[in-house]
Enzyme design. Structure first.
Site, PDB file in Angstrom:
ATOM      1  CG  HIS C  98       5.662  18.092 -13.069  1.00 49.07           C
ATOM      2  ND1 HIS C  98       4.590  17.849 -12.239  1.00 49.07           N
ATOM      3  CD2 HIS C  98       5.207  18.961 -14.016  1.00 49.07           C
ATOM      4  CE1 HIS C  98       3.548  18.549 -12.655  1.00 49.07           C
ATOM      5  NE2 HIS C  98       3.885  19.225 -13.721  1.00 49.07           N
ATOM      6  CG  HIS C 100       0.198  17.205 -16.230  1.00 46.82           C
ATOM      7  ND1 HIS C 100      -0.628  18.248 -16.585  1.00 46.82           N
ATOM      8  CD2 HIS C 100       1.318  17.796 -15.733  1.00 46.82           C
ATOM      9  CE1 HIS C 100      -0.024  19.406 -16.350  1.00 46.82           C
ATOM     10  NE2 HIS C 100       1.154  19.169 -15.839  1.00 46.82           N
ATOM     11  CE1 TYR C 232       9.503  -7.247  -1.094  1.00 46.53           C
ATOM     12  CE2 TYR C 232      11.230  -5.846  -2.008  1.00 46.53           C
ATOM     13  CZ  TYR C 232      10.093  -6.614  -2.175  1.00 46.53           C
ATOM     14  OH  TYR C 232       9.549  -6.749  -3.428  1.00 46.53           O
TER      15      TYR C 232
END
Lengths: 236, 236, 236, 236
Positions: C98, C100, C232
């Site tokens: 997580h 910001h 790839y």
């Protein structure tokens, strides 16, 4: 005696060019600084197209006010005639800086003057950062770099500006020029101009109807830092 | 005893000023930090117009709450009366910070408060980051820096704000002020304010019709970090 | 044996948290990484509100899937229930992140999913980067962090998404979560998500009428890097 | 003799790949540089999906113009067919660069060519930086990377462009390619392209009605740096 002053000025101009890179105002060869020794009338300027990472103080080119090379193994910056026009017109200017710094150049490409939107601007530039008119085909095809200097002067004169009170402007389609009494101040003004350009851009995005600050706020901020009544900073 | 505390505070204020530069909030002399020793009523503040790269802890200026210099060879920051007004009005504040940080200054120039658009904002500021009204000509011409402090206080009071719950605001046309119990917290809040300003700008660009978050989300985030019911972080 | 694995995972989670800072995704304490040891069911997570510059690998907190602290002197991240909800629902996920981060958080605050505007997005996320619905007052007031996890799961399920094919999403009003089989991959996805968010923002500014890419281009790019037909990179 | 040239070119291509990272044009594996030895027809290219921080000069892959691996333990970049198409069509090109650089990619995702808004652009690119048409489903599903090269060539040809006068373009939905006589020049052009893309974006935001520069200004700037009448830089 002249030689000593010129050698010091070469070192100073070299360092000012490097400072443009350190301040994030120039990549590759996208800028140049010059300075003048007023007593001898000699100008020191960055050589044309030499990479900053290999450039040395001894590579700086010494020319006279007509652009004749007095000393140096390189050709001077192709923008030399622009610098010389400013030195000839304004004897208070000791150094001229040109960059393609990213925010000021965006305003130049938008062909817009930067309005006075706040006190950061007011602390340094006593009014809008002007944008020159576009050059005509004739002015571009012949003596382009000289005409770039002449249109700067025309812009300052038509707006009754003292160049030390408005130490920079924007060349339409091109990018900013700035100046000052010394190369340190001219580079400082180049950095400030780009910061102002950045914040003015965002100001307009946040408030498309924004108007310039009141004249009394501009006066307050400019005059508390400059001129006889200044009270900002330390007594010299 | 006082001397020890003051010397420590000088070092702390010096470091806080340097931290402004390290956090990218200040270039050149565009900012200042002060802190107060509440017991003696002495305030430590950055000297006016001294470059950050030559500044030392011993250059910090010690003044009393009336602005009289108690110790130091330099003049204090020209913004000193703004800082003092805040210390006099709010005895919970231990440090005040002023910057021209790029995003918050853009909002200041747009003359707009920053709405609460998310949890990052809610974690630190318990409501909109307010923007002061513009000062009148009289307020600018006489006691400008004091009036800047008074309009901050007026703005907080009119909005019924506790300054520790809204540890920063925006001066119209100018830039942000922030504060806190310590200089570390005040600088932290200056950084957070600029990050919030940046993300709020982009939020509006992505969604021009965006509305502030619900009050219950603001409450949740602010109160899980602050006050009696806080559960974020470690038990002190 | 368990102890060895857990010690290694603590080091890995510590390094992943530091990598968030190095990648410019986190300032101060604005992020957290966890990882799970599937065999023992133990989860390693960053402690709550501990500064990155003093944090050590030994500060990582070991908990079980119910959030009980098994080892560690600190409280775990306040976002722990969100992480645990994801581990319980999806046993293919080995790590949750997580942040910001500035661009993804701007989309979160704008309460918008990020459309697939190009091949950079298609190389990593097999469809729009979804944005959760806003939580109700009840969901915020009680078990907020758990409900944040549940609304992520609801969003993935309602859109029929395999979390490894859409290794991140946006929490409305808040910011991004990402995940992956390992903490390295989860952090990698956090960085990619922010880069995609940045370029999608600018894409819309340059062309307000832009539409997502064709499904066949999304398929081509996603499937040349992922799944049975991938070509790839190097053969593992 | 060939071996010496090839070994030097491997070192050069390796350094050019690293320079993409140093210039901020590439994160992770989001780019590749190749160069050709025209005498032997051998091409050196970055291996596919190898991280820049562990990559060595000896990891570069040597292939022929049909894509057959001549030397190297890795698979070449998955974009190899795009590079080869350019080398086959244009024998003046010595190096090809692909990135997902943030500003040029935003224009690619907006599916727009970059108009000539100023002299920075004019100094390097003799006209708009073109954007390819979107590929059809068939072109994507079969020989996608080859078709990416072919649509670049189609775009250049339909606009009557000499690739050395327009040393880069934008692949719709994808990102930029650039090229040059050497890998140093091709990387230089990749950087310039991204800077131009950034300033053009901001130019449009500042003035939505902006028009490209006059042809005579484009001519002046491009031709003072390139071709028989160039007077910028030092005499070679």
């Amino acid at each position: 005696m002249i030689n000593n002053r010129i050698e010091n000025l070469k070192q100073e101009v070299f360092e000012a060019n490097i400072e443009l890179v350190n301040q994030g105002l120039v990549i590759y060869t996208w800028g140049n600084v010059s300075a003048i020794d007023r007593e001898s009338g000699l100008v020191i300027i960055k050589p044309s197209g030499v990479d900053y990472d290999v450039m040395k103080a001894s590579d700086m080119v010494v020319i006279d006010l007509e652009g004749t090379i007095i000393e140096g193994k390189y050709k001077p910056s192709s923008d030399t005639p622009t610098h010389l026009a400013m030195y000839k017109e304004y004897d208070t200017i000791g150094s001229v800086v040109h960059t393609h710094s990213e925010w000021a150049t965006s305003w130049a490409q938008a062909r817009r003057a930067i309005p006075v939107y706040g006190t950061t601007h007011s602390d340094y530039f006593y009014g809008d950062i002007l944008c020159t008119r576009e050059l005509s085909k004739e002015e571009v095809n012949k003596d382009y770099e000289l005409n770039t200097g002449l249109v700067m002067i025309q812009t300052l004169k038509e707006n009754n500006k003292n160049p030390l009170e408005l130490p920079g402007l924007i060349i339409s389609n091109h990018g900013p020029f700035s100046w000052g009494e010394t190369s340190q101040k001219a580079v400082h003004n180049a950095k400030v101009l780009d910061e102002i350009a950045k914040m003015a851009y965002r100001t307009e995005m946040l408030n498309p109807n924004i108007q310039p600050v009141n004249k009394y706020l501009l006066d307050k901020h400019y005059l508390r830092k400059h001129g006889a009544s200044a009270y900002y900073g330390q007594v010299k």
